[in-house]
Design a protein around this motif. Structure first.
Motif, PDB file in Angstrom:
ATOM      1  N   TYR A 292      10.257  14.201   3.439  1.00 34.47           N
ATOM      2  CA  TYR A 292      10.433  12.718   3.789  1.00 34.47           C
ATOM      3  C   TYR A 292       9.017  12.856   4.647  1.00 34.47           C
ATOM      4  CZ  TYR A 292      14.739  11.143   2.055  1.00 34.47           C
ATOM      5  OH  TYR A 292      15.502  10.801   1.411  1.00 34.47           O
ATOM      6  N   ALA A 293       9.027  13.354   5.560  1.00 35.29           N
ATOM      7  CA  ALA A 293       7.858  13.746   6.198  1.00 35.29           C
ATOM      8  C   ALA A 293       6.439  13.234   5.535  1.00 35.29           C
ATOM      9  CB  ALA A 293       7.125  15.063   7.142  1.00 35.29           C
ATOM     10  N   ALA A 294       6.699  14.360   4.232  1.00 35.05           N
ATOM     11  CA  ALA A 294       5.645  14.497   3.824  1.00 35.05           C
ATOM     12  C   ALA A 294       4.772  13.355   2.903  1.00 35.05           C
ATOM     13  CB  ALA A 294       5.471  16.021   2.902  1.00 35.05           C
ATOM     14  N   ILE A 295       6.362  11.870   2.880  1.00 32.01           N
ATOM     15  CA  ILE A 295       5.931  11.318   1.563  1.00 32.01           C
ATOM     16  C   ILE A 295       5.108  10.235   2.717  1.00 32.01           C
ATOM     17  CG2 ILE A 295       6.996   9.305   0.708  1.00 32.01           C
ATOM     18  CD1 ILE A 295       9.079  11.262  -0.471  1.00 32.01           C
ATOM     19  N   ALA A 296       5.524  10.718   4.518  1.00 29.28           N
ATOM     20  CA  ALA A 296       5.796   9.241   4.965  1.00 29.28           C
ATOM     21  C   ALA A 296       3.673   9.282   5.346  1.00 29.28           C
ATOM     22  CB  ALA A 296       6.002   9.473   6.277  1.00 29.28           C
ATOM     23  N   LEU A 297       3.788  10.667   5.143  1.00 27.19           N
ATOM     24  CA  LEU A 297       1.889  11.363   5.710  1.00 27.19           C
ATOM     25  C   LEU A 297       1.011  10.965   4.485  1.00 27.19           C
ATOM     26  CD1 LEU A 297       3.008  14.647   7.234  1.00 27.19           C
ATOM     27  CD2 LEU A 297       1.500  12.885   7.898  1.00 27.19           C
ATOM     28  N   GLU A 298       2.092  11.019   3.133  1.00 31.56           N
ATOM     29  CA  GLU A 298       1.003  10.691   2.165  1.00 31.56           C
ATOM     30  C   GLU A 298       0.432   9.141   2.350  1.00 31.56           C
ATOM     31  OE1 GLU A 298       2.095  12.534  -2.209  1.00 31.56           O
ATOM     32  OE2 GLU A 298       1.701  14.356  -0.698  1.00 31.56           O
ATOM     33  N   ASN A 299       1.478   8.694   2.175  1.00 25.40           N
ATOM     34  CA  ASN A 299       1.803   6.986   1.644  1.00 25.40           C
ATOM     35  C   ASN A 299       0.576   6.692   2.878  1.00 25.40           C
ATOM     36  OD1 ASN A 299       3.528   6.932   0.050  1.00 25.40           O
ATOM     37  ND2 ASN A 299       5.195   6.291   1.167  1.00 25.40           N
ATOM     38  N   ALA A 300       0.149   6.627   4.192  1.00 22.28           N
ATOM     39  CA  ALA A 300      -0.123   6.582   5.062  1.00 22.28           C
ATOM     40  C   ALA A 300      -1.799   6.706   5.292  1.00 22.28           C
ATOM     41  CB  ALA A 300       0.655   7.532   6.935  1.00 22.28           C
ATOM     42  N   GLN A 301      -1.644   8.133   4.270  1.00 20.03           N
ATOM     43  CA  GLN A 301      -3.450   8.308   4.063  1.00 20.03           C
ATOM     44  C   GLN A 301      -3.490   7.076   2.738  1.00 20.03           C
ATOM     45  OE1 GLN A 301      -4.651  12.052   1.816  1.00 20.03           O
ATOM     46  NE2 GLN A 301      -6.126  12.737   2.715  1.00 20.03           N
ATOM     47  N   LEU A 302      -2.748   6.587   1.782  1.00 17.13           N
ATOM     48  CA  LEU A 302      -3.134   6.031   0.585  1.00 17.13           C
ATOM     49  C   LEU A 302      -3.177   5.031   1.109  1.00 17.13           C
ATOM     50  CD1 LEU A 302      -0.574   6.744  -2.291  1.00 17.13           C
ATOM     51  CD2 LEU A 302      -3.287   7.640  -1.836  1.00 17.13           C
ATOM     52  N   TYR A 303      -2.320   4.335   2.376  1.00 15.04           N
ATOM     53  CA  TYR A 303      -2.461   3.312   2.990  1.00 15.04           C
ATOM     54  C   TYR A 303      -3.772   2.731   3.336  1.00 15.04           C
ATOM     55  CZ  TYR A 303      -1.722  -0.879   5.796  1.00 15.04           C
ATOM     56  OH  TYR A 303      -1.834  -2.389   6.497  1.00 15.04           O
ATOM     57  N   GLN A 304      -4.386   3.863   4.397  1.00  8.93           N
ATOM     58  CA  GLN A 304      -5.928   3.963   5.055  1.00  8.93           C
ATOM     59  C   GLN A 304      -6.362   3.954   4.074  1.00  8.93           C
ATOM     60  OE1 GLN A 304      -5.598   6.818   7.567  1.00  8.93           O
ATOM     61  NE2 GLN A 304      -5.717   6.147   9.244  1.00  8.93           N
ATOM     62  N   GLN A 305      -6.642   4.871   3.281  1.00  9.54           N
ATOM     63  CA  GLN A 305      -7.478   4.329   1.977  1.00  9.54           C
ATOM     64  C   GLN A 305      -8.317   3.548   1.503  1.00  9.54           C
ATOM     65  OE1 GLN A 305      -7.275   7.314  -1.479  1.00  9.54           O
ATOM     66  NE2 GLN A 305      -8.338   8.991  -0.084  1.00  9.54           N
ATOM     67  N   VAL A 306      -6.909   3.054   1.154  1.00 16.09           N
ATOM     68  CA  VAL A 306      -6.794   1.246   0.756  1.00 16.09           C
ATOM     69  C   VAL A 306      -7.319   0.394   1.333  1.00 16.09           C
ATOM     70  CG1 VAL A 306      -5.531  -0.566  -0.353  1.00 16.09           C
ATOM     71  CG2 VAL A 306      -5.003   1.679  -1.108  1.00 16.09           C
ATOM     72  N   ARG A 307      -6.972   0.677   2.392  1.00 10.31           N
ATOM     73  CA  ARG A 307      -7.691  -0.549   3.973  1.00 10.31           C
ATOM     74  C   ARG A 307      -8.878  -0.331   3.758  1.00 10.31           C
ATOM     75  NH1 ARG A 307      -3.989  -0.501   9.268  1.00 10.31           N
ATOM     76  NH2 ARG A 307      -5.535   1.059   9.282  1.00 10.31           N
ATOM     77  N   HIS A 308      -9.179   0.724   3.744  1.00  3.35           N
ATOM     78  CA  HIS A 308     -10.891   1.086   4.360  1.00  3.35           C
ATOM     79  C   HIS A 308     -11.604   0.391   3.350  1.00  3.35           C
ATOM     80  CE1 HIS A 308     -14.432   3.486   5.466  1.00  3.35           C
ATOM     81  NE2 HIS A 308     -14.792   3.934   3.960  1.00  3.35           N
ATOM     82  N   GLN A 309     -11.438   0.522   1.260  1.00 10.45           N
ATOM     83  CA  GLN A 309     -11.550   0.689   0.018  1.00 10.45           C
ATOM     84  C   GLN A 309     -11.905  -1.052   0.082  1.00 10.45           C
ATOM     85  OE1 GLN A 309      -9.549   2.341  -3.185  1.00 10.45           O
ATOM     86  NE2 GLN A 309     -11.297   3.434  -2.940  1.00 10.45           N
ATOM     87  N   ALA A 310     -10.495  -1.746   0.975  1.00  9.92           N
ATOM     88  CA  ALA A 310     -10.177  -3.069   0.986  1.00  9.92           C
ATOM     89  C   ALA A 310     -11.553  -3.917   2.062  1.00  9.92           C
ATOM     90  CB  ALA A 310      -9.255  -3.817   1.638  1.00  9.92           C
ATOM     91  N   ASP A 311     -11.862  -2.893   2.741  1.00  8.49           N
ATOM     92  CA  ASP A 311     -12.877  -3.545   3.794  1.00  8.49           C
ATOM     93  C   ASP A 311     -14.633  -2.749   3.848  1.00  8.49           C
ATOM     94  OD1 ASP A 311     -11.210  -3.634   6.099  1.00  8.49           O
ATOM     95  OD2 ASP A 311     -11.366  -2.126   7.296  1.00  8.49           O
ATOM     96  N   GLU A 312     -14.456  -2.123   2.878  1.00  7.50           N
ATOM     97  CA  GLU A 312     -15.624  -1.948   1.818  1.00  7.50           C
ATOM     98  C   GLU A 312     -16.049  -3.016   1.198  1.00  7.50           C
ATOM     99  OE1 GLU A 312     -16.124   1.978   0.389  1.00  7.50           O
ATOM    100  OE2 GLU A 312     -17.059   2.637   2.369  1.00  7.50           O
ATOM    101  N   LEU A 313     -15.239  -3.676   0.296  1.00  9.10           N
ATOM    102  CA  LEU A 313     -15.216  -4.592  -0.718  1.00  9.10           C
ATOM    103  C   LEU A 313     -15.833  -5.977   0.564  1.00  9.10           C
ATOM    104  CD1 LEU A 313     -12.622  -4.339  -4.063  1.00  9.10           C
ATOM    105  CD2 LEU A 313     -14.928  -3.931  -3.560  1.00  9.10           C
ATOM    106  N   ALA A 314     -14.545  -6.348   0.866  1.00  6.89           N
ATOM    107  CA  ALA A 314     -14.867  -7.247   1.660  1.00  6.89           C
ATOM    108  C   ALA A 314     -16.229  -7.811   1.918  1.00  6.89           C
ATOM    109  CB  ALA A 314     -13.858  -7.533   2.521  1.00  6.89           C
ATOM    110  N   ALA A 315     -16.923  -6.208   2.857  1.00  6.68           N
ATOM    111  CA  ALA A 315     -17.901  -6.454   3.317  1.00  6.68           C
ATOM    112  C   ALA A 315     -19.095  -7.164   2.734  1.00  6.68           C
ATOM    113  CB  ALA A 315     -18.607  -5.398   3.984  1.00  6.68           C
ATOM    114  N   ALA A 316     -19.064  -6.093   1.382  1.00  6.46           N
ATOM    115  CA  ALA A 316     -20.325  -6.358   0.343  1.00  6.46           C
ATOM    116  C   ALA A 316     -20.091  -7.647   0.024  1.00  6.46           C
ATOM    117  CB  ALA A 316     -19.670  -5.086  -0.709  1.00  6.46           C
TER     118      ALA A 316
END
Ligand code: ADP
Length: 551
Positions: A292-316
């Protein structure tokens, strides 16, 4: 019951003899003998017999006193009470003290044999019942524990998927680990790849001061071994020094394994004080929690990636919107600044051509005509640019527009230019053409551009035909020429802004590659479409189709 041990407490040697030789030994019982109450009591406490045959009247201690003392010591042994005479009082008293049978002396051996048999069977049944009851209680406790474990795992599973706060999820995982394994402390450490270290990510029951900012080397620690081997470690009843600097009696460390990144940490529980060690079952549960901890950590990483990409797209997007509006603004300014001087140039050229400022020699007249024509072309270009920007900016004002009349006027206006290029310009209009819906200024630009192109791209001696007809709910207008044609692979691209088949600076024809883009955009905002058919060297036919005007 073979091998049952029976203690006789009686001051009469004859009774001992009878009981031993005639009753007990023939049945295979082991016999213990005491000759007074005190001795009997001590022997009973020491030897823990399965049955006592107890006489009432003895020196030093009576049978009743022995019973009371046994009871006080908490010893629950079946007793057969014997006495010479039985008063009712005594019977009631000894039964209250837990006596199982009462035999009056003198007795016949078979009578005593039956009593012994009965009491022992009863005791055995009772013991069996107690054992079963205990087993049942144990099973029940286990079941409750398992239900609790499942509930814990289930609720962690749910929080992993529903909580986005990683800190909260990981804290809960460690708490659950401590809870289900009944451990004293728990911790979750994660791998820092770069430093080859493990750092503390969440903990339960560890002294804040000791563990804050805790980091240990992967190649030099028990937890590091778990990371390196990917195998769980279970240590039992030993003084082991662990990462936290504590000595622990028992511990379990399991790897936290990510599907993508391999082993990313260690989940562990320890007992510092109690010597209770952990079971394989508890190790299993810990592994589930680690997953469970592994899944939570993976989810968090994915979420961060997606958020980062979304921010970049919004800026572009914001940047490109800003550029787009700057560009429009710029073009609009330029068009405006160009229009007035162009009008002026044309006005003066006309004055000169008309001879209103004096006679011109033929060379001067030709020069002026070129100036006037070029000024005219420039003016049209500026108009196209303004229109295309305007069309983007404001909604269409839909009015009935007679496309047939628009075509007639355009063909009239282009007649002179066609003649000058030695081209025949024909018009064919079907009867009763209904109006289309839209703005005539826009649609006139469409016609101008199509006919203008046809003239531009058709060599002398060619023919240009403009046709208008109706088909169902649409009115069609076609401009066909016998000109140079368009290569098949360029047919789509010519409708892009600023696109030209021959884009070189040595082109024969003027223009900016904006005309067809304007045609397509205007026709489309009118709800229609443009199609082109063409054969290289033979000619092109552009057809626009527009819906009939509806109120
Ligand atoms: P411009 O004419 O200003 O270059 P257009 O958008 O009107 O721009 O046309 C784009 C290109 O499409 C032209 O440069 C030309 O190569 C091609 N084209 C347009 N109309 C015709 C035609 N009737 N015959 C052949 N080629 C054409």
């Amino acid at each position: 019951m073979a091998q049952a041990r029976v203690l006789i407490i009686d001051d009469s040697p004859q009774i001992h003899e009878v009981l031993r030789d005639l009753v007990l030994q023939p049945q295979g019982y082991q016999v213990l003998s005491a000759y007074d109450g005190q001795e009997g009591l001590e022997m009973a406490l020491r030897e823990r017999p399965d049955l006592i045959i107890l006489d009432e009247r003895m020196p030093r201690m009576t049978g009743v006193e022995v019973l009371e003392a046994l009871r006080e010591k908490g010893m629950d042994v079946p007793v057969i009470f014997t006495t010479i005479h039985g008063s009712e009082d005594l019977v009631v008293r000894v039964f209250r003290l837990g006596v199982r049978d009462y035999v009056i002396k003198p007795f016949e051996p078979p009578e005593m044999e039956r009593a012994v048999e009965r009491v022992l069977v009863e005791a055995r049944l009772r013991a069996e019942r107690d054992r079963l009851l205990q087993q049942l209680q144990e099973a029940n406790r286990n079941l409750e524990r398992q239900v609790q474990e499942l509930q814990t795992l289930y609720s962690i599973g749910r929080s992993v998927t529903s909580l986005l706060d990683l800190d909260a999820v990981l804290k809960r995982v460690v708490e659950a680990a401590v809870f289900v394994t009944r451990a004293e402390e728990g911790l979750l450490m994660l791998v820092d790849e770069k430093e080859q270290e493990l750092y503390l990510r969440a903990a339960k029951n560890l002294d804040e001061g000791t563990v804050q900012g805790l980091r240990i080397r992967v190649d030099d620690s028990l937890a590091g071994t778990v990371v390196q081997t990917g195998r769980a470690v279970l240590i039992t009843e030993e003084n082991v020094k662990v990462a936290t600097g504590y000595l622990v009696q028992a511990l379990v460390y399991v790897p936290v394994r990510s599907a993508k990144r391999g082993i990313i940490g260690v989940l562990g529980v320890t007992n510092r004080r109690t010597r209770r060690s952990f079971s394989q079952h508890e190790l299993g549960i810990l592994s589930a929690l680690a997953a469970y901890a592994a899944i939570a950590l993976e989810n968090a990483q994915l979420y961060q990636q997606v958020r980062h990409q979304a921010d970049e797209l919004a800026a572009a997007l914001a940047r490109s919107q800003e550029l787009e509006s700057l560009k429009s603004q710029f073009i609009q300014n330029v068009s405006h600044e160009l229009r007035s001087p162009l009008a002026l140039i044309r006005g003066h050229a006309e004055l000169l051509i008309n001879g209103e400022l004096g006679e011109l020699n033929p060379e001067q007249a030709r020069s002026l005509e070129i100036i006037a024509r070029r000024a005219q072309m420039l003016g049209e270009l500026v108009q196209d640019i303004t229109l295309i920007l305007e069309a983007e900016a404001r909604p269409l004002e839909v009015m009935p527009v007679p496309l047939d009349e628009l075509a007639r006027a355009a063909v009239d206006d282009f007649q002179v230019a066609a003649e000058r290029s030695q081209l025949a310009l024909n018009l064919q209009i079907a009867p009763d053409i209904p109006p289309v819906g839209g703005e005539s200024l826009y649609l006139r630009r469409v016609l101008d551009n199509l006919i203008g192109n046809a003239i531009k791209f058709t060599p002398a001696g060619g023919t240009i035909t403009v046709q208008v007809w109706q088909n169902g709910q649409m009115v069609h207008l076609q401009v066909a020429d016998t000109g140079v044609g368009i290569p098949p692979d360029q047919k789509e691209r010519i409708f892009e802004r600023f696109y030209q088949v021959d884009g070189s600076t040595k082109r024969r024809h003027g223009g900016m590659g904006l005309g067809l883009a304007l045609v397509k955009e205007i026709v489309e905002i009118h709800g229609g479409k443009v199609e082109v058919e063409s054969k290289l060297g033979e000619g092109s036919a552009f057809t626009i189709s527009l819906p009939i005007y509806r109120k």
